[in-house]
Structures are given as structure tokens and as C-alpha cells.
Design a protein around this motif. Structure first.
Motif, PDB file in Angstrom:
ATOM      1  N   PHE A  35       1.149  -1.496  -0.002  1.00 36.12           N
ATOM      2  CA  PHE A  35      -0.126  -0.092   0.300  1.00 36.12           C
ATOM      3  C   PHE A  35       0.651   1.348  -0.093  1.00 36.12           C
ATOM      4  O   PHE A  35       1.533   1.380   0.824  1.00 36.12           O
ATOM      5  CB  PHE A  35      -0.845   0.234   1.065  1.00 36.12           C
ATOM      6  N   MET A  37       2.007   4.293   0.469  1.00 29.19           N
ATOM      7  CA  MET A  37       1.360   5.445   1.879  1.00 29.19           C
ATOM      8  C   MET A  37       0.739   6.954   1.132  1.00 29.19           C
ATOM      9  O   MET A  37       0.494   7.770   1.566  1.00 29.19           O
ATOM     10  CB  MET A  37       2.302   5.767   2.881  1.00 29.19           C
ATOM     11  N   GLY A  38       1.823   6.991  -0.316  1.00 30.02           N
ATOM     12  CA  GLY A  38       1.847   8.494  -1.289  1.00 30.02           C
ATOM     13  C   GLY A  38       0.585   8.852  -1.948  1.00 30.02           C
ATOM     14  O   GLY A  38       0.190   9.900  -2.268  1.00 30.02           O
ATOM     15  N   GLN A  39       0.092   7.730  -1.737  1.00 30.29           N
ATOM     16  CA  GLN A  39      -1.644   7.474  -2.477  1.00 30.29           C
ATOM     17  C   GLN A  39      -2.467   8.859  -2.129  1.00 30.29           C
ATOM     18  O   GLN A  39      -2.757   8.689  -0.501  1.00 30.29           O
ATOM     19  CB  GLN A  39      -2.187   5.975  -2.923  1.00 30.29           C
ATOM     20  N   THR A  40      -3.060   9.276  -2.631  1.00 32.36           N
ATOM     21  CA  THR A  40      -4.104   9.980  -2.604  1.00 32.36           C
ATOM     22  C   THR A  40      -5.606   9.909  -2.917  1.00 32.36           C
ATOM     23  O   THR A  40      -6.581   8.729  -2.586  1.00 32.36           O
ATOM     24  CB  THR A  40      -4.137  11.270  -2.549  1.00 32.36           C
ATOM     25  N   CYS A  41      -6.042  10.328  -4.464  1.00 30.02           N
ATOM     26  CA  CYS A  41      -6.981  10.281  -5.056  1.00 30.02           C
ATOM     27  C   CYS A  41      -6.776  10.140  -6.531  1.00 30.02           C
ATOM     28  O   CYS A  41      -5.660  11.029  -7.060  1.00 30.02           O
ATOM     29  CB  CYS A  41      -8.208  11.695  -4.568  1.00 30.02           C
ATOM     30  N   LYS A  61       0.506  12.931  -9.537  1.00 29.11           N
ATOM     31  CA  LYS A  61       0.733  12.342  -8.509  1.00 29.11           C
ATOM     32  C   LYS A  61       0.295  10.547  -8.380  1.00 29.11           C
ATOM     33  O   LYS A  61       1.313   9.522  -8.345  1.00 29.11           O
ATOM     34  CB  LYS A  61       0.090  13.418  -7.430  1.00 29.11           C
TER      35      LYS A  61
ATOM     36  N   LEU B 432      -5.497  16.904  -1.779  1.00 29.35           N
ATOM     37  CA  LEU B 432      -5.177  15.547  -1.827  1.00 29.35           C
ATOM     38  C   LEU B 432      -4.001  15.645  -2.956  1.00 29.35           C
ATOM     39  O   LEU B 432      -3.202  13.956  -3.251  1.00 29.35           O
ATOM     40  CB  LEU B 432      -6.034  15.131  -3.329  1.00 29.35           C
ATOM     41  N   SER B 433      -2.942  16.168  -2.857  1.00 29.22           N
ATOM     42  CA  SER B 433      -1.899  16.416  -3.750  1.00 29.22           C
ATOM     43  C   SER B 433      -0.594  16.815  -2.479  1.00 29.22           C
ATOM     44  O   SER B 433       0.045  15.939  -2.552  1.00 29.22           O
ATOM     45  CB  SER B 433      -1.654  18.171  -4.252  1.00 29.22           C
ATOM     46  N   PRO B 435      -0.418  14.225   0.984  1.00 34.55           N
ATOM     47  CA  PRO B 435      -1.043  12.780   1.675  1.00 34.55           C
ATOM     48  C   PRO B 435      -0.839  13.200   3.185  1.00 34.55           C
ATOM     49  O   PRO B 435      -2.015  13.007   3.845  1.00 34.55           O
ATOM     50  CB  PRO B 435       0.162  11.334   1.369  1.00 34.55           C
ATOM     51  N   LEU B 438      -4.367  15.187   4.262  1.00 34.87           N
ATOM     52  CA  LEU B 438      -5.209  13.624   3.893  1.00 34.87           C
ATOM     53  C   LEU B 438      -5.220  13.883   5.061  1.00 34.87           C
ATOM     54  O   LEU B 438      -6.399  13.296   5.705  1.00 34.87           O
ATOM     55  CB  LEU B 438      -5.687  13.411   2.557  1.00 34.87           C
ATOM     56  N   ARG B 439      -3.909  13.030   5.374  1.00 33.63           N
ATOM     57  CA  ARG B 439      -4.042  12.340   7.167  1.00 33.63           C
ATOM     58  C   ARG B 439      -4.479  13.152   7.758  1.00 33.63           C
ATOM     59  O   ARG B 439      -5.438  12.049   9.107  1.00 33.63           O
ATOM     60  CB  ARG B 439      -2.997  11.532   6.880  1.00 33.63           C
ATOM     61  N   PHE B 477      -7.972   3.273   6.754  1.00 33.68           N
ATOM     62  CA  PHE B 477      -7.408   2.213   6.316  1.00 33.68           C
ATOM     63  C   PHE B 477      -5.780   2.705   6.548  1.00 33.68           C
ATOM     64  O   PHE B 477      -4.633   1.709   6.826  1.00 33.68           O
ATOM     65  CB  PHE B 477      -7.367   2.552   4.756  1.00 33.68           C
ATOM     66  N   ARG B 478      -5.278   3.810   5.553  1.00 37.21           N
ATOM     67  CA  ARG B 478      -3.765   3.635   5.908  1.00 37.21           C
ATOM     68  C   ARG B 478      -3.453   4.257   7.134  1.00 37.21           C
ATOM     69  O   ARG B 478      -1.828   3.855   7.679  1.00 37.21           O
ATOM     70  CB  ARG B 478      -2.799   5.486   5.513  1.00 37.21           C
ATOM     71  N   TRP B 481      -2.893   0.165   8.395  1.00 40.84           N
ATOM     72  CA  TRP B 481      -1.869  -0.488   7.357  1.00 40.84           C
ATOM     73  C   TRP B 481      -0.727  -0.112   8.097  1.00 40.84           C
ATOM     74  O   TRP B 481       0.521  -0.883   8.629  1.00 40.84           O
ATOM     75  CB  TRP B 481      -1.475   0.335   5.665  1.00 40.84           C
ATOM     76  N   GLN B 482      -0.061   0.775   8.678  1.00 41.68           N
ATOM     77  CA  GLN B 482       1.166   1.568   9.242  1.00 41.68           C
ATOM     78  C   GLN B 482       1.286   0.803  10.424  1.00 41.68           C
ATOM     79  O   GLN B 482       2.432  -0.012  10.583  1.00 41.68           O
ATOM     80  CB  GLN B 482       1.268   2.998   9.020  1.00 41.68           C
TER      81      GLN B 482
END
Lengths: 251, 498
Positions: A35, A37-41, A61, B432-433, B435, B438-439, B477-478, B481-482
Motif C-alpha cells: 500500500f 503511502m503516497g497515494q491519495t485520489c 501524482k 489530495l496532493s 498525503p 489528507l491524513r 485504512f492508512r 496499514w501502518q
């Protein structure tokens, strides 16, 4: 095989159970899941609402984060269709605007490697029986972008039919849109709600306990309508059904 | 109700009324589902449907690419066959030309073949203003005209009416326009059709001027083609002394051979018939047969501007079959009137904002009148990617950009009322650019989840008015995961299930 899970921003934030189910399922089938971690949308909400230029940095991205993997798997037909169908189109539009090939070249590597989950299971792993156990009566709603964007066809139904204990019942008007449509649900709320109510009434007529689909965005809309109409049915993502086993059944 | 659509409210407002009209929804649901099933069957009977669809697309694209050349060829052919060609840049000019031509005959009434082009330019109203009565002779158009209503479907303009409503309209209105409805008229289809037949026959036999559109114009011979089901069109095309045909410039095909494709795809897509009952063709004038005077009025009315747009131009391939309306879940609930145009449904949502521009409230709202489900693209016999054009036009509305208006290249400003949305989209793109951002947002939502309201303010209100909101989970989720290394360590197994 080094596979990246592209969970999507909606699933990550609101439906982590679906993500955990994908990890559990793919791991059980011997796939090494990562997974990033840098992923968003993927940028779909922006693109489809008319903000293509805001979607471009998100697409770039996405490509940066995922391009090194052998395959990218997502439990969302609509986000999968965004990458596969619309990223190439974004590249073409940039070219038509005189901005050269840069965007097209940046996005190209991820396009053929991105798979919706059921597509990955059937086409890449070559399995239809994933060893799942789910003793419930289920009806399946094929979401529009999965059905018509990606052409998933019978793959999800074949996977469900192979699940032990599962009784699959046909949904009347299955191929009609549930009325979610991203920002459509807010911009044209009356029509969206009417479409959702019809979908839920059709689902209810099957006598199924569960309505299953391969996209949590549509399930959020259908499930929200089910709860409001007090149907007693519940929406469940297909990944969670496929991850469920006799040893570790889905709750 | 007037025949004009100017000043219509935006689509969501108009649809709000329609969605809550249970009779209308019932009528629409019944009609669209019936035709939808029949069309699917009629299409599967043809083994080379995919090839026909591709051929139709190619012929139309080729013609549009060389439209200048084919239009000149058409004008030469029509003139050589004894007709007269007139060019109209917009609706007003077309109406002026037709009014002038009718007045020149000394007549004060015309019979009409069902025609979208004349609806588009508001010809009936323009003629009425000059004291000329235009009588619609298509059954559904007659119902709409007698009911002082507006058409709500391309092929079945009175689709929103049921039999009982039609009986009432006939009984009440026919005497005002000509032969009254028979005494004791019931709502059986045969009686309703007979009432219309008697009423219309009087008009056919009296009229000296006919007005039509055309489904196709064949450039090589100057032939016009009308495809219809009832035969009323053939009456109007052959009985009057003068025939005036008003046609959009995109209706051209190069050769007779090209018709072969469309005469297969059009009837199956529109009425689910293998072949339509009447196909009429007319080429200029012929001594002692048919009209002795023939005028062709070619209308642009926004078409060359549409042609200039490389994404949007595919809308001009449309052959007006209305398969997209019949399959569209939004059309089924909102009804045709909500689209504020003679072109309702998915094709209307991309055609009207291109022909008229996106400046008005209704035109700016049309590109959003779709959930982008793609059913319209799937059924389109000339493969117009309607969702692609919708998104393209949304971009024009939300962000502005290059367009062509009256032949001039312009840069449009974003439509009013999108400033807040634009700011939100920009902010979401920024978050969203990054992360990390977003978190942070996800964690905030998780920690405050017990405080979340059950209904939302602002634009979200529309959501929570009819649907429950999903509960925000305790952990995105993230974070899981971590914390568990993807379920491999500490608690991962237990966390792996609900």
C-alpha cells in the motif's frame, strides 16, 4: 508478483474494512500486496465535475506513486475506469491544447497496469473460486463505470456464484444507474434520490439480505437510501464477501 | 403553455416538479421501459450492428469534415432539380424566410410534417404572429398542439400524456381547430386514432402549402428524405402546391448509398421497427406530380459554432432517433420539459448548450443533468460519446475557456454561481496532493466522529435530505496499514476482519 493496492480516497477514509478485505483476500491467494503511502485520489471527482485542470496534478501524482509496480489493483470500478479510460483522454486534451506530450507520457505507464479487483482476480490470477464462504442471500448491482466503462461483464457474478453458501438472486433492472454519479447526487438531488429509491425497491423485491457491488461510492448512496427507507437490507462490498471464509467469516 | 423555452428555470428546479408528479413519472416509466426492451431486441436481430454503428459514425464524421463542399454540391443539385435554396444563419432569419415564402403564395394556413428543426426555431409561433396558422399533422404533435403544451420527447412528443388525457384534449379542443371530435369519444387507441384521422384529413385536402423538415439530404442528387410511421408526412409532401423544407445543415449525406446504413439503424433505434412504414424522398419538382414549387431553407443556428469544437462536434452526428432518451434514467424521472429545449434527454443536454451557448441558467445546468452512467453512449447508433461531451461542457461552465460564438473565437468566463465550488475543488486538490494533509483530515474526522451531525449544512444538505450518511470509521485504512504493517504484525489478524 508485486502488486500495489490503490484503495481510493473514499475507501481509505470511510470504508477501511473494504481495504482490509482486499489485503486479506489477495494475501490468501498468494499475492504480495503493498500500500504505497503516497497515494491519495485519482482525480475523478474533479474531472467529472468539469475541473480537468485541477485533476491533472492528482493524475500525475497517481502515476508517480504507482508507476513502478507490476500491477495496480483497486476495489472501485469507477476509479479504475478513471485511470484506464480518462487518463489517456486527459493526455490527448493536453496535446490538443498545445501542451505537448508530457502529460500523456507521464500517465501512460499506469494505464494498462490498473485493474479493478474482480478483473484482476479473473483475468490476471485466473481464479473464479477464491475459497470464500458467505451463507447469505445476495443480489448484485453492477455499477455503471464497472459495467460500461471497464466492461467487467460477468466476472463479479462468476466470483459470487463460486462462493460457498451464497445464494445469488438476480436484481431487476440491474443495469440501471443507482443515481449516485458523484456530484450529481448533490447537484440534482431530487432525480438522484428518485433513482436511488427505485434501485432500493428493486433490490428489496428480490428478498435478498445483502446488496453487493464493486464500488463503495454507489453503495454509500444505495446504503444511505436503504437506511432511510428502513429496508433491513445491507450494502456490502464484493471484496468483503470474497474475503470471508469459514474460519474467519465476515461479521 | 407557450411554445418558447426562453426563461426556463435551471434543470434541477424543473426536475423537482417532475419527480413529484406521480402521473407523469408513471407515464414516462411505462413508455420508456416498453420501447427500451423492444429496441434492445430489434438491435440484436442484426448481426452486424457494431459495424453499422461504426459506418454511421464514419459517414457523418466524413460529411461534417467536408461540410462546406457537400453543402455547395447539395445546393447545385437542388437547384438543377427545380428547387430553390435559401440560407439562414439563425432562427430569426429562417422564420423570416419561411413567413415570406408562405405570404408570397397568398395562403394563410400550412400543414406541417413533424420536424425538430421547425420546433427548434419556433416557426409555428413566428407564423402565428404573422397571421398564418400552422397545423401539425403528426399524431403526437397534434396532441401537443391541441393541448397548448410543449413536446417532451424527440420521437414521441406527447410521451408524457396517457390515453385518458389525450381523449380529454381531443374532446375539448378539436372543434376550435377544425372538425370536432366524434360524440362519445372513448380512450381506446383505435377511436383516438380515428378521431385524429378525420380531423386531419380535412386539413390535408385543403392545404396549398406544406412545411417539413428532413431526416437526410442527399448531396449527389439534391434529394430529401423523411422517415415516418404514420403516413401523414407523405400526405403533406405530395398534396400541397408549395413545399417548404426547413433543414439543419448537418443533415446531409454524400450519396444514396450512405442512406443504406441509416435506414437500418434509425428505425431500429427509434421505434424498434425493422423498417419504418413510410420512407418518402423528394427531389426538386416534377411536372404534374407533387408540389410545383419547392423551397429548401438550410439553417445554421449554432451548428457551425458546434462544428468548431473538436470534442463537442460529435453531437452533430445525431440522427434524432431518441434511443438515448428512452434509456436515460434521468430523463425517465425528470421528463422532457425539464430540459428546457425541443431536444430533451442526454442528446439535448449536449446539443442545446452548444447550439444556444451556456450563458442562460438552463443551458449552464444541462451538462450536469446526468449521472454519467453511459447508457446513452451504449445505445447511440452513431456512437456519440455523450458522457465525454457532458464533461467537456461542464468544464466550459465551471472553468470557462475557448469556444466559438457566431463564428468568432472567444474565451468564455466561468458561469456565475460556481465560485464556491471552484474554491472547494481547488482546496480538495491541494489536500489530495499532500498525503499528510489528507491524513490529518481523516484523523480529525475519525476523532470527532461522535460529534458528526446527522444532516449536513450547505450543498451537503441535498444529500442528507433523502439518504443517511455513512458513519466515519474509528481509524482510516492508512493508519491501520501502518500500525499493523498491512495486517502482518500485532493485531493484524484480528483487525483483518470486522
Amino acid at each position: 508478483m508485486r502488486v500495489a493496492l490503490f484503495l481510493t480516497c473514499v475507501n481509505d477514509t470511510l470504508y477501511p474494512d473494504t481495504g482490509r478485505a482486499v489485503v486479506k483476500l489477495l494475501t490468501r491467494l498468494g499475492v504480495d500486496v503493498d500500500f504505497p503511502m503516497g497515494q491519495t485520489c485519482c482525480g475523478q471527482a474533479h474531472y467529472n465535475t468539469g475541473y480537468r485542470h485541477e485533476a491533472e496534478p492528482l493524475a500525475r501524482k497517481f502515476s508517480d506513486v504507482f508507476r513502478e509496480y507490476e500491477a495496480i489493483v483497486t476495489p472501485s470500478g469507477s476509479c479504475g475506469a478513471m485511470v484506464r479510460e480518462l487518463y489517456p483522454r486527459m493526455g490527448e486534451r493536453a496535446r490538443a491544447e498545445g501542451r505537448g506530450d508530457t502529460l500523456a507520457r507521464t500517465l501512460a505507464p499506469v494505464v494498462p497496469k490498473t485493474y479493478e479487483l474482480t478483473e484482476f482476480l479473473v483475468d490476471v490470477l485466473g481464479v473464479t473460486d477464491v475459497g470464500a464462504y458467505y451463507p447469505h442471500k445476495v443480489t448484485y448491482h453492477p455499477t455503471c463505470h464497472g459495467l460500461r466503462g471497464l466492461g467487467l461483464g460477468e466476472r463479479p457474478r462468476r466470483l459470487l456464484q463460486a462462493v460457498k453458501g451464497l445464494e445469488l438472486v438476480e436484481l431487476p433492472g440491474a443495469e440501471e444507474c443507482c443515481g449516485f454519479g458523484g456530484t450529481f447526487a448533490m447537484k440534482n438531488s431530487d432525480v438522484s434520490a428518485a433513482m436511488g429509491a427505485d434501485k432500493v425497491r428493486n433490490a428489496e423485491s428480490t428478498g435478498a439480505e445483502v446488496l453487493c457491488a464493486a464500488d463503495n461510492s454507489c453503495l454509500m448512496h444505495i446504503g444511505g437510501t436503504m437506511a432511510r427507507l428502513r429496508t433491513g437490507m445491507r450494502p456490502v462490498h464484493i471484496a468483503e464477501i470474497l474475503a470471508s471464509t469459514e474460519e474467519e467469516p465476515l461479521g | 403553455m407557450s411554445g418558447t423555452f426562453v426563461g426556463m428555470p435551471a434543470f434541477p428546479k424543473a426536475a423537482h416538479e417532475a419527480v413529484h408528479n406521480t402521473t407523469l413519472r408513471g407515464n414516462l416509466r411505462h413508455a420508456t421501459h416498453t420501447i427500451r426492451g423492444k429496441r434492445a431486441k430489434a438491435v440484436t436481430e442484426v448481426s452486424d450492428w457494431a459495424e453499422l454503428r461504426e459506418a454511421g459514425k464514419r459517414i457523418k464524421d466524413h460529411t461534417l469534415r467536408h461540410l462546406d463542399r457537400y453543402l455547395v454540391q447539395l445546393e447545385e443539385s437542388v437547384t438543377a432539380a427545380g428547387g430553390t435554396v435559401h440560407w439562414a444563419a439563425d432562427a430569426d432569419e429562417a422564420n423570416r424566410i419561411v413567413t415570406y415564402l408562405v405570404k408570397a403564395t397568398g395562403e394563410s394556413e400550412v400543414v406541417k410534417v413533424k420536424s425538430m428543426a421547425t420546433q427548434e426555431i419556433g416557426l409555428n409561433e413566428a407564423l402565428e404572429a404573422e397571421g398564418i396558422h400552422a397545423y401539425e399533422t403528426d399524431l403526437a404533435e397534434l396532441i401537443v398542439q391541441l393541448g397548448k403544451d410543449r413536446p417532451s420527447h424527440i420521437l414521441v412528443p406527447a410521451i408524457h400524456r396517457n390515453r385518458g388525457e389525450i381523449r380529454d384534449i381531443f374532446a375539448r379542443e378539436m372543434s376550435e381547430w377544425g372538425r370536432p371530435a366524434p360524440e362519445g369519444l372513448t380512450d381506446t387507441p383505435a377511436e383516438l386514432a380515428e378521431a385524429a384521422r378525420l380531423h386531419l384529413r380535412e386539413k390535408f385536402l385543403r392545404a396549398k402549402v406544406g412545411v417539413s423538415g428532413a431526416n437526410f439530404m442527399v448531396a449527389e442528387t439534391g434529394t430529401l428524405v423523411v422517415v415516418e410511421s404514420e403516413g401523414n408526412g407523405r400526405m403533406c409532401l405530395t398534396l400541397p402546391e408549395t413545399l417548404i423544407s426547413v433543414v439543419g445543415i448537418e443533415k446531409i449525406v454524400p450519396t444514396w448509398q450512405d442512406l443504406e446504413v441509416f435506414l437500418q439503424t434509425l428505425p431500429r433505434s427509434s421505434t424498434a421497427e425493422r423498417m419504418n412504414p413510410y420512407t418518402s424522398t423528394w427531389t426538386g419538382t416534377t411536372d404534374e406530380d407533387g408540389p410545383s414549387t419547392f423551397h429548401l431553407v438550410l439553417i445554421d443556428n449554432g451548428r457551425t459554432d458546434t462544428l468548431a469544437d473538436e470534442v463537442g462536434r460529435q453531437a452533430l452526428r445525431c440522427i434524432r432517433c431518441s434511443a438515448c432518451l428512452n434509456v436515460c434514467p434521468v430523463y425517465e424521472r425528470a421528463g422532457g420539459h425539464a430540459y428546457g429545449s425541443v431536444y430533451p434527454g442526454p442528446i439535448g443536454a449536449i446539443l442545446s448548450p452548444q447550439l444556444r451557448g451556456t450563458a442562460s441558467e438552463i443551458d449552464a445546468s444541462l451538462p450536469y443533468a446526468s449521472s454519467l452512467c453511459g447508457a446513452c453512449y451504449e445505445v447511440c447508433p452513431v456512437a456519440i460519446d455523450i458522457p465525454e461531451v457532458l464533461v467537456h461542457l461542464r468544464e466550459r461552465v465551471a472553468q470557462g475557456g475557448p469556444a466559438t460564438e457566431k463564428g468568432n473565437k472567444v474565451v468564455l468566463k466561468p458561469a456565475k454561481g460556481h465560485a464556491a465550488e471552484r474554491a472547494a475543488m481547488r482546496a480538495a486538490r491541494w489536500a489530495l496532493s499532500h498525503p499528510g494533509a489528507l491524513r490529518t483530515g481523516q484523523r480529525l474526522a475519525s476523532r470527532t466522529r461522535r460529534l458528526h451531525p446527522r444532516t449536513l449544512p450547505g450543498p451537503g444538505k441535498a444529500w442528507s435530505a433523502s439518504r443517511d450518511l455513512p458513519a466515519v470509521p474509528a481509524e482510516p485504512f492508512r493508519d491501520w496499514w501502518q500500525r499493523t504493517n498491512g495486517g502482518r504484525t500485532n493485531g493484524g489478524k484480528q483487525e483483518g476482519t470486522k
